[in-house]
Design a protein around this motif. Structure first.
Motif, short mmCIF file in Angstrom:
data_model
loop_
_atom_site.label_atom_id
_atom_site.label_comp_id
_atom_site.label_asym_id
_atom_site.label_seq_id
_atom_site.Cartn_x
_atom_site.Cartn_y
_atom_site.Cartn_z
N ALA A 303 1.20 -1.03 0.15
CA ALA A 303 0.09 0.05 -0.19
C ALA A 303 0.87 1.53 0.08
CB ALA A 303 -0.65 0.29 1.66
N GLY A 304 0.20 2.50 -0.79
CA GLY A 304 0.76 3.98 -0.75
C GLY A 304 2.62 4.00 -1.41
N PRO A 305 3.30 4.26 -0.91
CA PRO A 305 4.32 4.67 -1.40
C PRO A 305 5.37 4.09 -0.81
CG PRO A 305 4.43 6.44 0.53
CD PRO A 305 2.81 5.86 0.25
N ALA A 306 4.93 2.76 -0.10
CA ALA A 306 5.98 1.77 0.22
C ALA A 306 5.45 0.87 -0.24
CB ALA A 306 5.91 1.78 1.70
N LYS A 307 4.52 0.50 -0.90
CA LYS A 307 4.33 -0.67 -2.37
C LYS A 307 5.14 -1.24 -3.27
CE LYS A 307 1.05 -2.34 -5.47
NZ LYS A 307 -0.61 -2.00 -5.48
N ARG A 308 5.63 -1.82 -2.67
CA ARG A 308 7.45 -2.49 -3.52
C ARG A 308 7.55 -4.21 -2.85
NH1 ARG A 308 9.78 0.35 -0.03
NH2 ARG A 308 9.96 2.54 -1.49
N VAL A 309 8.44 -4.68 -4.06
CA VAL A 309 8.52 -6.07 -3.12
C VAL A 309 10.36 -5.66 -3.42
CG1 VAL A 309 8.74 -8.53 -3.08
CG2 VAL A 309 6.60 -7.52 -4.17
N ARG A 310 11.06 -6.49 -2.15
CA ARG A 310 12.56 -6.56 -2.28
C ARG A 310 13.25 -7.55 -0.76
NH1 ARG A 310 15.43 -1.52 -2.33
NH2 ARG A 310 13.94 0.25 -2.52
N LYS A 311 13.72 -7.90 -1.57
CA LYS A 311 15.13 -8.83 -0.93
C LYS A 311 15.67 -7.98 0.33
CE LYS A 311 17.08 -12.24 -2.54
NZ LYS A 311 18.23 -12.93 -2.88
N GLU A 312 15.86 -7.33 1.45
CA GLU A 312 15.91 -7.14 2.13
C GLU A 312 17.58 -6.98 3.55
OE1 GLU A 312 15.07 -3.86 2.68
OE2 GLU A 312 13.36 -3.79 2.30
N TRP A 313 16.78 -8.78 3.18
CA TRP A 313 17.95 -9.18 4.94
C TRP A 313 18.42 -10.37 3.85
CZ3 TRP A 313 13.81 -7.06 6.39
CH2 TRP A 313 13.22 -6.41 7.36
N ALA A 314 20.19 -10.72 4.10
CA ALA A 314 20.87 -12.09 3.22
C ALA A 314 20.05 -13.09 3.48
CB ALA A 314 21.94 -11.73 3.15
N SER A 315 19.79 -12.98 5.56
CA SER A 315 19.76 -14.62 5.99
C SER A 315 17.98 -14.56 6.90
CB SER A 315 20.56 -14.83 7.01
OG SER A 315 20.85 -14.07 8.39
N THR A 316 17.12 -15.52 7.59
CA THR A 316 17.09 -15.35 8.43
C THR A 316 17.20 -14.64 10.07
OG1 THR A 316 15.03 -16.84 7.14
CG2 THR A 316 14.68 -16.59 9.58
N THR A 317 18.18 -15.24 9.66
CA THR A 317 18.64 -14.61 11.09
C THR A 317 18.64 -13.43 11.37
OG1 THR A 317 21.14 -15.71 10.33
CG2 THR A 317 19.35 -17.55 12.37
N SER A 318 19.42 -12.76 10.32
CA SER A 318 19.67 -11.72 10.63
C SER A 318 18.56 -10.69 10.32
CB SER A 318 20.32 -10.54 9.52
OG SER A 318 19.93 -11.13 8.21
N TRP A 319 17.37 -10.85 10.05
CA TRP A 319 15.75 -10.72 9.90
C TRP A 319 15.75 -10.36 11.28
CZ3 TRP A 319 11.43 -13.24 11.33
CH2 TRP A 319 10.38 -12.63 11.09
N PHE A 320 15.74 -11.78 12.26
CA PHE A 320 15.23 -11.17 13.13
C PHE A 320 15.48 -10.36 13.95
CE2 PHE A 320 15.52 -14.31 17.16
CZ PHE A 320 14.24 -13.97 17.58
N GLU A 321 17.20 -10.74 14.12
CA GLU A 321 18.00 -9.68 14.53
C GLU A 321 17.43 -8.37 15.22
OE1 GLU A 321 22.24 -9.30 16.30
OE2 GLU A 321 22.25 -9.65 13.97
N ALA A 322 17.47 -8.13 13.87
CA ALA A 322 16.40 -6.92 13.03
C ALA A 322 15.27 -6.42 13.87
CB ALA A 322 16.73 -6.42 12.01
N MET A 323 14.45 -7.62 13.87
CA MET A 323 13.18 -7.16 14.92
C MET A 323 13.52 -7.04 16.38
SD MET A 323 11.01 -7.16 11.71
CE MET A 323 12.15 -6.25 11.26
N ALA A 324 13.96 -7.14 16.75
CA ALA A 324 14.60 -7.70 18.02
C ALA A 324 14.52 -6.43 18.98
CB ALA A 324 16.11 -7.96 18.17
N PRO A 325 13.94 -6.88 19.78
CA PRO A 325 13.28 -5.00 20.56
C PRO A 325 13.89 -4.96 21.53
CG PRO A 325 12.97 -6.99 22.09
CD PRO A 325 13.01 -8.21 20.62
N ASP A 326 14.31 -2.85 20.86
CA ASP A 326 15.74 -2.23 22.00
C ASP A 326 14.62 -2.14 23.16
OD1 ASP A 326 17.53 -0.39 22.11
OD2 ASP A 326 17.09 0.37 20.47
#
Length: 355
Positions: A303-326
């Protein structure tokens, strides 16, 4: 910040001689250990740290700036600074916002830092470490800003070169299960309440895949769900996530959206949906990658200006680390809620009280 994707060569530290000169220019002979370390790390070229502010040994902050703070900036401002004449000015923004150390605290290793808004207000951080953490550039937010520049066809900002793409970091782990466990333990050590999180059973994980028509669950995903998949608490908050948050309807929504979008996914029908902001953003693994132990993660904005498909993380573990609560940032937010007399948010229950 380097781990999150700040380009290493965008910052450089100051020498001991430069730090001593910076202090001497303000009539100060003692620099606290924490301040000394900050300047050794980023004091010559701070890059995106303190962007838009004067900071560091080449900033031009000297006795004239210090006198301005003492004779003009603090006038009419309530504060708890005990030795105003002995302050050390750390940064200045637009000639009216200053971050300083109380002269009475210069003998401490990790002293408080004060913010003075000229003629208006003051506040303080309990330690230099907490101040530095609050000043850190928010790499993920900056990446999203860069994406908006790209979408709108705007000229790329000069600071864009200081940010590495997500796929340049976080290569697949040889031991994804161990890495997931280390990431979760780091969050608990930082103050995430362990009892606020519950992992999913093997049967629940299998049903999670079956709901999406997926037979193979990558090792990294299975360990993430074992760790936080049934009740994620503050993890992924406030996204839909886990065995109770993601279902067949969520999968149908994202697959239907993909049919009308340009993308490079090899097997969109076979994607595994990990988490979602419903009707906005979805995080998926390409169906063609599900035999990998630690496969890449894609972001799908529908939806909106963020409408796109993009490979963002090279691994699932790096995605999980990025999602970790600060957790440190969350605690600082709670402190501001309390200082301002605002209602404490429900997510405060996900955190251990500070000792």
């Amino acid at each position: 910040m380097l781990a999150q994707g700040l380009r290493r060569d965008s910052v450089s530290g100051a020498s001991a001689e430069e730090i001593a000169h910076f202090a001497a220019e303000q009539g100060v002979t003692q620099v606290p250990a924490a301040v000394d370390e900050v300047l050794r790390l980023i004091g010559r070229q701070p890059g995106l740290w303190f962007d838009g502010a004067e900071f560091g040994v080449l900033s031009g902050i000297d006795d004239a700036v210090k006198r301005h703070v003492i004779t003009r900036s603090v006038v009419g401002v309530e504060h708890g600074i005990r030795d105003l004449a002995g302050i050390l000015v750390l940064s200045a923004r637009q000639g009216y916002v200053y971050h300083i150390l109380d002269g009475a605290d210069l003998g401490h290793d990790d002293p408080p830092v004060w913010e003075i808004v000229e003629g208006a207000s003051s506040r303080s951080w309990p330690t230099t470490s907490a101040w530095l953490s609050d000043m850190e550039p928010l790499v993920e937010s900056l990446r999203r800003d860069l994406e908006r520049y790209e979408l709108n066809g705007w000229e790329r900002p000069t600071w864009g070169d200081d940010i590495l793409p997500r796929t340049a970091k976080g290569l697949p782990s040889e031991h994804p299960g161990e890495r997931v466990r280390n990431i979760t333990e780091t969050a608990y050590s930082a103050g995430l309440r362990r009892s606020s999180v519950k992992g999913a059973s093997e049967d629940e994980i299998d049903r999670f895949g079956a709901e999406q028509g997926v037979q193979n669950i990558p090792t990294a995903v299975r360990e993430i769900l074992r760790s936080v998949g049934r009740e994620p608490g503050y993890w992924m908050f406030p996204m839909k996530f886990g065995t109770a948050g993601i279902d067949s309807e969520s999968k149908r929504t994202v697959v239907a959206a993909l049919r009308g979008m340009k993308h490079d996914l090899i097997d969109p029908e076979g994607t595994l949906l990990l988490a979602a902001y419903p009707d906005q953003t979805y995080y998926v693994i390409d169906g063609a990658d599900l035999l990998q132990d630690d496969p890449p993660v894609w972001t799908i904005g529908i939806a909106g200006p963020a409408k796109r498909v993009r490979k963002e993380w090279a691994s699932t573990t790096s995605w999980f680390e990025a999602m970790a609560p600060d957790i440190p940032r969350a605690r600082r937010s709670l402190a501001r809620f309390e200082d301002q007399g605002r209602p404490i948010p429900a997510w405060a229950d996900f955190l251990e009280p500070e000792k």
